[in-house]
Design a protein around this motif. Structure first.
Motif, PDB file in Angstrom:
ATOM      1  N   MET A  25       0.653  -1.209  -0.031  1.00  0.00           N
ATOM      2  CA  MET A  25      -0.117  -0.023  -0.045  1.00  0.00           C
ATOM      3  C   MET A  25       0.771   1.167  -0.115  1.00  0.00           C
ATOM      4  O   MET A  25       0.483   2.240  -0.550  1.00  0.00           O
ATOM      5  CB  MET A  25      -1.156   0.102   1.174  1.00  0.00           C
ATOM      6  CG  MET A  25      -1.842   1.097   1.181  1.00  0.00           C
ATOM      7  SD  MET A  25      -2.952   0.995   2.554  1.00  0.00           S
ATOM      8  CE  MET A  25      -3.607   2.701   2.607  1.00  0.00           C
ATOM      9  N   VAL A  26       1.944   1.380   0.560  1.00  0.00           N
ATOM     10  CA  VAL A  26       2.984   2.228   0.696  1.00  0.00           C
ATOM     11  C   VAL A  26       3.329   2.739  -0.602  1.00  0.00           C
ATOM     12  O   VAL A  26       3.119   3.949  -0.952  1.00  0.00           O
ATOM     13  CB  VAL A  26       4.022   1.960   1.800  1.00  0.00           C
ATOM     14  CG1 VAL A  26       5.198   3.365   1.485  1.00  0.00           C
ATOM     15  CG2 VAL A  26       3.622   1.864   3.011  1.00  0.00           C
ATOM     16  N   ASN A  27       3.655   2.040  -1.267  1.00  0.00           N
ATOM     17  CA  ASN A  27       4.243   2.145  -2.981  1.00  0.00           C
ATOM     18  C   ASN A  27       3.130   2.800  -3.638  1.00  0.00           C
ATOM     19  O   ASN A  27       3.231   3.810  -4.443  1.00  0.00           O
ATOM     20  CB  ASN A  27       4.861   0.846  -3.477  1.00  0.00           C
ATOM     21  CG  ASN A  27       6.053   0.428  -2.983  1.00  0.00           C
ATOM     22  OD1 ASN A  27       6.700   1.251  -2.394  1.00  0.00           O
ATOM     23  ND2 ASN A  27       6.194  -0.950  -3.048  1.00  0.00           N
ATOM     24  N   ARG A  28       1.869   2.404  -3.360  1.00  0.00           N
ATOM     25  CA  ARG A  28       0.702   3.012  -4.209  1.00  0.00           C
ATOM     26  C   ARG A  28       0.416   4.280  -3.740  1.00  0.00           C
ATOM     27  O   ARG A  28       0.130   5.323  -4.650  1.00  0.00           O
ATOM     28  CB  ARG A  28      -0.342   2.010  -4.201  1.00  0.00           C
ATOM     29  CG  ARG A  28      -0.594   0.817  -4.985  1.00  0.00           C
ATOM     30  CD  ARG A  28      -1.643  -0.107  -4.927  1.00  0.00           C
ATOM     31  NE  ARG A  28      -1.515  -0.977  -3.632  1.00  0.00           N
ATOM     32  CZ  ARG A  28      -2.649  -1.494  -2.937  1.00  0.00           C
ATOM     33  NH1 ARG A  28      -3.857  -0.930  -3.033  1.00  0.00           N
ATOM     34  NH2 ARG A  28      -2.322  -2.208  -1.596  1.00  0.00           N
ATOM     35  N   LEU A  29       0.715   4.333  -2.440  1.00  0.00           N
ATOM     36  CA  LEU A  29       0.451   5.731  -1.948  1.00  0.00           C
ATOM     37  C   LEU A  29       1.597   6.825  -2.625  1.00  0.00           C
ATOM     38  O   LEU A  29       1.190   7.862  -3.032  1.00  0.00           O
ATOM     39  CB  LEU A  29       0.321   5.816  -0.558  1.00  0.00           C
ATOM     40  CG  LEU A  29      -0.828   5.162   0.388  1.00  0.00           C
ATOM     41  CD1 LEU A  29      -0.667   5.286   1.874  1.00  0.00           C
ATOM     42  CD2 LEU A  29      -1.959   6.075   0.156  1.00  0.00           C
ATOM     43  N   VAL A  30       2.687   6.144  -2.781  1.00  0.00           N
ATOM     44  CA  VAL A  30       3.693   7.102  -2.923  1.00  0.00           C
ATOM     45  C   VAL A  30       3.472   7.624  -4.563  1.00  0.00           C
ATOM     46  O   VAL A  30       3.490   8.676  -5.215  1.00  0.00           O
ATOM     47  CB  VAL A  30       5.359   6.576  -3.059  1.00  0.00           C
ATOM     48  CG1 VAL A  30       6.013   7.197  -3.757  1.00  0.00           C
ATOM     49  CG2 VAL A  30       5.388   6.315  -1.366  1.00  0.00           C
ATOM     50  N   ARG A  31       2.970   6.502  -5.429  1.00  0.00           N
ATOM     51  CA  ARG A  31       2.799   6.687  -6.764  1.00  0.00           C
ATOM     52  C   ARG A  31       1.585   7.919  -7.113  1.00  0.00           C
ATOM     53  O   ARG A  31       1.419   8.448  -7.790  1.00  0.00           O
ATOM     54  CB  ARG A  31       2.314   5.500  -7.636  1.00  0.00           C
ATOM     55  CG  ARG A  31       3.706   4.594  -7.764  1.00  0.00           C
ATOM     56  CD  ARG A  31       3.302   3.473  -8.896  1.00  0.00           C
ATOM     57  NE  ARG A  31       2.470   2.574  -8.422  1.00  0.00           N
ATOM     58  CZ  ARG A  31       2.513   1.691  -7.389  1.00  0.00           C
ATOM     59  NH1 ARG A  31       3.654   1.328  -7.198  1.00  0.00           N
ATOM     60  NH2 ARG A  31       1.473   0.780  -7.306  1.00  0.00           N
ATOM     61  N   ARG A  69      -3.503  -6.733  -0.785  1.00  0.00           N
ATOM     62  CA  ARG A  69      -5.014  -6.680  -0.877  1.00  0.00           C
ATOM     63  C   ARG A  69      -5.578  -5.492  -0.207  1.00  0.00           C
ATOM     64  O   ARG A  69      -6.830  -5.261  -0.254  1.00  0.00           O
ATOM     65  CB  ARG A  69      -5.551  -7.927  -0.206  1.00  0.00           C
ATOM     66  CG  ARG A  69      -5.277  -9.235  -1.138  1.00  0.00           C
ATOM     67  CD  ARG A  69      -5.984 -10.449  -0.542  1.00  0.00           C
ATOM     68  NE  ARG A  69      -5.446 -10.432   1.099  1.00  0.00           N
ATOM     69  CZ  ARG A  69      -5.234 -11.777   1.510  1.00  0.00           C
ATOM     70  NH1 ARG A  69      -5.600 -12.786   1.076  1.00  0.00           N
ATOM     71  NH2 ARG A  69      -4.920 -11.734   2.997  1.00  0.00           N
ATOM     72  N   ILE A  70      -4.810  -4.676   0.212  1.00  0.00           N
ATOM     73  CA  ILE A  70      -5.202  -3.584   1.222  1.00  0.00           C
ATOM     74  C   ILE A  70      -5.151  -2.410   0.295  1.00  0.00           C
ATOM     75  O   ILE A  70      -4.190  -2.282  -0.377  1.00  0.00           O
ATOM     76  CB  ILE A  70      -4.220  -3.194   2.550  1.00  0.00           C
ATOM     77  CG1 ILE A  70      -4.552  -4.232   3.560  1.00  0.00           C
ATOM     78  CG2 ILE A  70      -4.734  -1.956   3.060  1.00  0.00           C
ATOM     79  CD1 ILE A  70      -3.485  -4.316   4.515  1.00  0.00           C
ATOM     80  N   ASN A  71      -6.303  -1.751   0.198  1.00  0.00           N
ATOM     81  CA  ASN A  71      -6.555  -0.504  -0.661  1.00  0.00           C
ATOM     82  C   ASN A  71      -7.007   0.607   0.293  1.00  0.00           C
ATOM     83  O   ASN A  71      -7.704   0.441   1.375  1.00  0.00           O
ATOM     84  CB  ASN A  71      -6.991  -0.688  -1.654  1.00  0.00           C
ATOM     85  CG  ASN A  71      -8.486  -1.128  -1.585  1.00  0.00           C
ATOM     86  OD1 ASN A  71      -9.300  -0.493  -0.825  1.00  0.00           O
ATOM     87  ND2 ASN A  71      -8.875  -1.964  -2.467  1.00  0.00           N
ATOM     88  N   GLU A  72      -6.950   1.987  -0.188  1.00  0.00           N
ATOM     89  CA  GLU A  72      -7.463   3.199   0.746  1.00  0.00           C
ATOM     90  C   GLU A  72      -8.948   2.896   0.586  1.00  0.00           C
ATOM     91  O   GLU A  72      -9.601   3.282   1.737  1.00  0.00           O
ATOM     92  CB  GLU A  72      -7.364   4.276  -0.437  1.00  0.00           C
ATOM     93  CG  GLU A  72      -5.986   4.662  -0.606  1.00  0.00           C
ATOM     94  CD  GLU A  72      -5.136   4.296  -1.610  1.00  0.00           C
ATOM     95  OE1 GLU A  72      -5.604   3.226  -2.270  1.00  0.00           O
ATOM     96  OE2 GLU A  72      -4.219   4.861  -2.155  1.00  0.00           O
ATOM     97  N   HIS A  73     -10.012   2.266  -0.217  1.00  0.00           N
ATOM     98  CA  HIS A  73     -11.121   2.214   0.088  1.00  0.00           C
ATOM     99  C   HIS A  73     -11.458   1.195   1.050  1.00  0.00           C
ATOM    100  O   HIS A  73     -12.463   1.631   2.179  1.00  0.00           O
ATOM    101  CB  HIS A  73     -11.773   1.741  -1.408  1.00  0.00           C
ATOM    102  CG  HIS A  73     -13.178   1.274  -1.078  1.00  0.00           C
ATOM    103  ND1 HIS A  73     -14.321   2.258  -1.071  1.00  0.00           N
ATOM    104  CD2 HIS A  73     -13.913   0.107  -1.022  1.00  0.00           C
ATOM    105  CE1 HIS A  73     -15.398   1.847  -0.940  1.00  0.00           C
ATOM    106  NE2 HIS A  73     -15.329   0.443  -0.918  1.00  0.00           N
ATOM    107  N   ASN A  74     -11.041   0.005   1.197  1.00  0.00           N
ATOM    108  CA  ASN A  74     -11.100  -0.914   2.161  1.00  0.00           C
ATOM    109  C   ASN A  74     -10.611  -0.307   3.509  1.00  0.00           C
ATOM    110  O   ASN A  74     -11.250  -0.716   4.472  1.00  0.00           O
ATOM    111  CB  ASN A  74     -10.478  -2.127   1.802  1.00  0.00           C
ATOM    112  CG  ASN A  74     -11.051  -2.957   0.649  1.00  0.00           C
ATOM    113  OD1 ASN A  74     -12.152  -2.667   0.527  1.00  0.00           O
ATOM    114  ND2 ASN A  74     -10.265  -3.677  -0.032  1.00  0.00           N
ATOM    115  N   LEU A  75      -9.520   0.278   3.592  1.00  0.00           N
ATOM    116  CA  LEU A  75      -9.006   0.847   4.972  1.00  0.00           C
ATOM    117  C   LEU A  75     -10.236   1.796   5.405  1.00  0.00           C
ATOM    118  O   LEU A  75     -10.326   2.007   6.528  1.00  0.00           O
ATOM    119  CB  LEU A  75      -7.753   1.432   4.794  1.00  0.00           C
ATOM    120  CG  LEU A  75      -7.200   2.292   5.734  1.00  0.00           C
ATOM    121  CD1 LEU A  75      -6.730   1.223   7.230  1.00  0.00           C
ATOM    122  CD2 LEU A  75      -5.689   2.909   5.348  1.00  0.00           C
TER     123      LEU A  75
END
Length: 70
Positions: free
Chosen positions: A1-7, A27-33
């Motif tokens: 998730m960290v790498n996706r947040l950075v991008r 499997r963790i994404n911003e929506h599910n969090l």
């Protein structure tokens, strides 16, 4: 998730706490969090994790430190 947040947030500095290749983390994404946090706030947690008191103490301390950052 960290790498996706950075991008997705090129103008922000995002620093991972540790390098990890945990398969479940993919499997963790911003929506599910967000859904999970909202369910906790509403008093209806969707998932409950139980840990021993010592682990809970250290985890709570880490969370409080993260939440105090502004």
């Amino acid at each position: 998730m960290v790498n996706r947040l950075v991008r997705r947030n090129p103008g922000k500095q995002i620093i991972p706490l540790a390098r990890s290749l945990c398969g479940a983390m993919y499997r963790i994404n911003e929506h599910n969090l967000l859904q999970t946090l909202e369910s906790i706030e509403a008093g209806e947690p969707r998932h409950v994790v139980r840990v021993d008191p010592d682990t809970a103490q250290w985890a709570n301390q880490a969370l409080q430190r993260m939440l105090s950052l502004k």
